[in-house]
Design an enzyme around this catalytic site. Structure first.
Site, short mmCIF file in Angstrom:
data_model
loop_
_atom_site.label_atom_id
_atom_site.label_comp_id
_atom_site.label_asym_id
_atom_site.label_seq_id
_atom_site.Cartn_x
_atom_site.Cartn_y
_atom_site.Cartn_z
CG MET A 21 5.10 -1.06 1.19
SD MET A 21 5.36 -2.57 1.85
CE MET A 21 3.53 -2.69 2.43
N GLY A 22 4.51 0.38 -3.28
CA GLY A 22 4.22 0.20 -5.06
C GLY A 22 2.88 -0.46 -4.66
CB ALA A 23 0.83 -2.20 -5.95
CG HIS A 25 -3.68 3.61 -4.52
ND1 HIS A 25 -3.55 4.57 -4.08
CD2 HIS A 25 -3.27 2.23 -3.78
CE1 HIS A 25 -3.90 4.28 -2.52
NE2 HIS A 25 -3.10 2.44 -2.78
N GLY A 27 -4.37 7.18 -3.89
CA GLY A 27 -4.20 7.70 -2.38
C GLY A 27 -2.70 8.32 -2.60
CG HIS A 28 0.58 5.11 -3.48
ND1 HIS A 28 -0.52 3.62 -3.75
CD2 HIS A 28 1.12 4.94 -1.90
CE1 HIS A 28 -0.06 2.87 -3.01
NE2 HIS A 28 0.60 3.43 -1.32
CD GLN A 146 2.55 3.29 7.47
OE1 GLN A 146 2.92 2.04 7.35
NE2 GLN A 146 2.34 3.62 6.75
CB SER A 178 -5.88 0.23 0.00
OG SER A 178 -5.14 -0.95 0.44
O1 PAF Z 1 2.38 2.25 4.32
C1 PAF Z 1 3.09 1.69 3.51
O2 PAF Z 1 3.14 1.40 2.27
C2 PAF Z 1 4.69 1.17 4.08
O3 PAF Z 1 3.64 0.83 5.33
C3 PAF Z 1 6.09 2.12 4.16
C4 PAF Z 1 5.64 3.44 4.85
C5 PAF Z 1 5.90 2.51 2.43
C6 PAF Z 1 6.81 0.85 4.78
O4 PAF Z 1 6.85 0.60 4.04
#
Ligand code: PAF
Length: 279
Positions: A21-23, A25, A27-28, A146, A178
């Site tokens: 969902m962007g932003a 860091h 982690g991504h 999730q 986060s």
């Molecule tokens: O973890 C997230 O950022 C969101 O829940 C995801 C998996 C991109 C779904 O919108």
């Protein structure tokens, strides 16, 4: 994009997908690094999904930093960025009424505090997987429940994508990274360290004679002592997400707490003898 990805797949290229969902860091970026290691072509999506937010204000406040995200993705060697609009993902004829079946794991923990949240997550990930058709999807352990939900989605919808869960990335002091951390004041950031500290406490305590209930109660006490408002601190069976017993081979401590007006979650694998899940 579909044409390009189809051609790549036809040429035998493995496509890795990182939904976000962007932003962005570290982690991504670690998810992208894992995807690059295992696949030939990496697609990242940025889409702030309205159907998974319980409060309009939380959706409105969600950080949006697209210019910075684009730079980080370029540095990380991401191959393709997909930034759909709400209409792309949910066109007029989209069936918003679909209710996914998760055998109850969607109503526990996060699900108990965020009704409908996981149905919204499953809805968007299902749609994104349908569009991108990746060989593998990379998701962070930070959102442990999730990951379990998406594992179930892939199973029940018979999708051919492989799910890879990547470890939590923490600040040097221990705070799980986060996008929501951007909203923490320096004071709350310091106090929020109690979350990872209480998880470490649980990891050590599980070796002792203390009962699971005692460990959970002590962890809640520690979190409250720092001024955070815990919603839960639970030691669960990592496969079923139900309350663990001392016999469970795969034990995970999961927690959610409010640091001021920011809701944080964190978790830690306390013991993994399951062999099948967290690899
Ligand atoms: O973890 C997230 O950022 C969101 O829940 C995801 C998996 C991109 C779904 O919108």
């Amino acid at each position: 994009m579909r044409l390009l990805l189809h051609q790549l797949a036809q040429n035998g290229q493995k496509i890795g997908f990182v939904p976000t969902m962007g932003a962005l860091h570290e982690g991504h970026l670690s998810l992208i690094a894992s995807a690059k290691k295992e696949c030939d072509f990496v697609v990242t999506s940025i889409f702030v999904n309205p159907t998974q937010f319980n409060e309009q204000s939380d959706l409105d406040k969600y950080p949006r930093t697209l210019e910075n995200d684009i730079q980080l993705l370029a540095q990380a060697g991401n191959d393709l960025l997909y930034t759909p609009t709400v209409e792309d993902i949910y066109p007029d004829d989209f069936d918003h009424g679909k209710v996914y079946q998760f055998n109850g794991i969607d109503n526990l923990l996060e699900g108990a505090f965020r009704p409908g949240h996981f149905n919204g997550v499953a809805m968007v990930v299902h749609r994104l997987l349908d569009i991108v058709q990746p060989d593998a999807i990379f998701m962070g352990q930070k959102d442990f429940q999730q990951v379990a939900i998406i594992r179930q989605l892939i199973k029940t919808e018979n999708l051919s994508t492989r799910l890879v869960m990547c470890p939590i990335i923490r600040s040097s002091e221990g705070l799980a990274l986060s996008s929501r951390n951007a909203r923490l004041s320096p004071e709350w950031k310091k106090k929020a360290l109690v979350l990872s500290q209480s998880l470490h406490f649980a990891k050590a305590a599980i070796q002792s004679k203390q009962s699971i209930k005692e460990i959970e109660a002590e962890a809640i006490k520690r979190i409250k002592n720092q001024g955070l408002k815990p919603e839960y601190f639970s030691i669960i069976n990592g496969l079923t997400l139900q309350d663990a017993t001392r016999k469970s081979g795969f034990l995970v401590a999961v927690t959610a707490a409010w640091a001021g007006d920011v809701r944080l979650i964190d978790n830690m694998i306390l013991r993994d003898k399951s062999d099948s899940y967290a690899k």
